[in-house]
Design a protein around this motif. Sequence first.
Motif, mmCIF file in Angstrom:
data_model
loop_
_atom_site.group_PDB
_atom_site.id
_atom_site.type_symbol
_atom_site.label_atom_id
_atom_site.label_comp_id
_atom_site.label_asym_id
_atom_site.label_seq_id
_atom_site.Cartn_x
_atom_site.Cartn_y
_atom_site.Cartn_z
ATOM 1 N N ILE A 125 60.611 61.266 6.007
ATOM 2 C CA ILE A 125 62.071 61.590 5.837
ATOM 3 C C ILE A 125 62.680 62.082 7.359
ATOM 4 N N SER A 126 63.650 61.095 7.682
ATOM 5 C CA SER A 126 64.364 61.583 8.701
ATOM 6 C C SER A 126 63.419 61.771 9.854
ATOM 7 N N SER A 127 62.403 60.853 10.107
ATOM 8 C CA SER A 127 61.124 61.183 11.167
ATOM 9 C C SER A 127 61.122 59.889 12.180
ATOM 10 N N ILE A 128 61.077 58.730 11.480
ATOM 11 C CA ILE A 128 60.507 57.511 12.288
ATOM 12 C C ILE A 128 61.506 57.209 13.280
ATOM 13 N N GLU A 129 62.919 57.587 13.232
ATOM 14 C CA GLU A 129 63.843 57.325 14.319
ATOM 15 C C GLU A 129 63.604 58.264 15.455
ATOM 16 N N ILE A 157 63.164 57.176 4.831
ATOM 17 C CA ILE A 157 64.422 57.634 4.929
ATOM 18 C C ILE A 157 64.858 57.777 6.513
ATOM 19 N N THR A 158 65.813 57.423 6.816
ATOM 20 C CA THR A 158 66.243 57.148 8.341
ATOM 21 C C THR A 158 67.545 57.275 8.371
ATOM 22 N N GLU A 159 68.319 57.092 9.591
ATOM 23 C CA GLU A 159 69.642 57.229 9.789
ATOM 24 C C GLU A 159 70.214 55.664 10.147
ATOM 25 N N CYS A 160 71.375 55.474 9.288
ATOM 26 C CA CYS A 160 71.933 53.952 9.389
ATOM 27 C C CYS A 160 73.244 54.229 9.887
ATOM 28 N N LEU A 161 73.647 53.249 10.778
ATOM 29 C CA LEU A 161 75.238 53.208 11.254
ATOM 30 C C LEU A 161 75.931 52.305 10.199
ATOM 31 N N VAL A 162 76.994 53.106 9.676
ATOM 32 C CA VAL A 162 77.881 52.571 8.606
ATOM 33 C C VAL A 162 79.200 52.011 9.281
ATOM 34 N N ARG A 163 79.199 52.553 10.434
ATOM 35 C CA ARG A 163 80.437 52.118 11.328
ATOM 36 C C ARG A 163 80.081 52.320 12.770
ATOM 37 N N ARG A 164 79.931 51.107 13.446
ATOM 38 C CA ARG A 164 79.525 51.174 14.824
ATOM 39 C C ARG A 164 80.576 50.392 15.616
ATOM 40 N N SER A 165 81.047 51.198 16.503
ATOM 41 C CA SER A 165 82.073 50.858 17.465
ATOM 42 C C SER A 165 81.364 49.847 18.693
ATOM 43 N N PRO A 166 82.197 48.643 18.978
ATOM 44 C CA PRO A 166 81.490 47.672 20.026
ATOM 45 C C PRO A 166 81.178 48.481 21.184
ATOM 46 N N LEU A 167 81.844 49.640 21.637
ATOM 47 C CA LEU A 167 81.608 50.500 22.669
ATOM 48 C C LEU A 167 80.193 51.150 22.676
ATOM 49 N N GLU A 198 68.984 57.058 17.831
ATOM 50 C CA GLU A 198 68.113 57.194 16.725
ATOM 51 C C GLU A 198 68.963 57.029 15.301
ATOM 52 N N ALA A 199 69.952 55.940 15.526
ATOM 53 C CA ALA A 199 70.444 55.529 14.165
ATOM 54 C C ALA A 199 70.228 54.102 14.258
ATOM 55 N N PHE A 200 70.135 53.460 13.147
ATOM 56 C CA PHE A 200 69.823 51.808 13.008
ATOM 57 C C PHE A 200 70.914 51.377 12.451
ATOM 58 N N THR A 201 71.300 50.049 12.917
ATOM 59 C CA THR A 201 72.226 49.116 12.292
ATOM 60 C C THR A 201 71.405 48.411 11.128
ATOM 61 N N PRO A 202 72.059 47.900 10.124
ATOM 62 C CA PRO A 202 71.382 47.241 9.106
ATOM 63 C C PRO A 202 70.341 46.303 9.604
ATOM 64 N N ARG A 203 70.943 45.563 10.564
ATOM 65 C CA ARG A 203 69.696 44.356 11.277
ATOM 66 C C ARG A 203 68.702 44.898 11.707
ATOM 67 N N ARG A 247 82.206 57.263 18.896
ATOM 68 C CA ARG A 247 83.146 56.172 17.984
ATOM 69 C C ARG A 247 82.503 55.733 16.811
ATOM 70 N N SER A 248 81.452 56.080 16.556
ATOM 71 C CA SER A 248 80.749 55.520 15.433
ATOM 72 C C SER A 248 80.207 56.704 14.342
ATOM 73 N N VAL A 249 79.765 56.135 13.230
ATOM 74 C CA VAL A 249 79.547 56.888 12.046
ATOM 75 C C VAL A 249 78.279 56.446 11.352
ATOM 76 N N PHE A 250 77.257 57.606 11.260
ATOM 77 C CA PHE A 250 76.135 57.309 10.490
ATOM 78 C C PHE A 250 75.898 58.126 9.267
ATOM 79 N N THR A 251 74.900 58.073 8.512
ATOM 80 C CA THR A 251 74.471 58.800 7.524
ATOM 81 C C THR A 251 73.138 58.408 7.142
ATOM 82 N N SER A 252 72.397 58.895 6.083
ATOM 83 C CA SER A 252 71.120 58.707 5.512
ATOM 84 C C SER A 252 70.971 57.378 4.893
ATOM 85 N N VAL A 253 69.896 56.729 4.912
ATOM 86 C CA VAL A 253 69.619 55.422 4.334
ATOM 87 C C VAL A 253 68.007 55.771 3.723
#
Length: 264
Positions: A125-129, A157-167, A198-203, A247-253
């Motif tokens: 739970i929110s550790s592997i990152e 369970i970890t952190e997922c970027l649901v909105r990632r800015s190109p920057l 410590e947050a991942f994109t879906p890919r 500029r990006s947003v993440f939450t739990s996945v």
Amino acid sequence: MLAAIRSLVPERDPLAHIERKVWEFAMVQLFLEDAGHLHDGARVLSVGAGNERVLFWLADRVGCVVATDVYGEGAFAAREAEISMLEDPRAHAPWPYREDHLEVRWMDGRRLEFADASFDAVFTISSIEHFGGPDDVARAASEIGRVLRPGGHAVLITECLVRRSPLNAAPVDAALRLATLGRRRRGATLRRRGPLREAFTPRELQRRIVAPSGLRTMQPLDLSLSPASWATVDNATYPLILVRISRSVFTSVCLVMEKSEAAG
């Protein structure tokens, strides 16, 4: 969901304190129940366990729960992973529990000291990152898959970027680190972002966790979020669901995976 949260945090009203951390715990509780792992014949492993309440909750419901972490070391040594958890887990328990059903061990999640197919279920739970760079995360995921028995389940369970800015891309962060002689975006590389490392994109979830684990996901990843959830961005108080960094947003996945019976 609310019943699961109340069973773990009975002193708080989950409708008044809406946060993603208790959602994470409830997802583990509900899945282990749905998958039939809450019985005295089950062996369950927690990786990067800290002193999470769910360990004591599970000790009352499974045959053996093994909690592993680098207790007394690392960034969480003074918080969730104190050495005292290794020495006296009862001191961290929120209620009396079946002490002989909980085993606490010092162990690096990248090198689990268990034989293949040792556990019916594994969760983290929110550790592997926090385990290091991309290769460290992949190694930990591979170890989780290895120690699962065929037909067993993993809940990661970890952190997922649901909105990632190109920057906030890794190459941009690496260039900024070089341009500022390391004063900004410390730790950034061409493969690893700075403040969002410590947050991942879906890919990245697929490439760094799912694929190395050798497990199959039981459901497609659903990244849809309600307008009410999006309204929590930048909240200073509850509800705490979406978090903005830069500029990006993440939450739990929650990734629920199964080991093929043929893997044995």
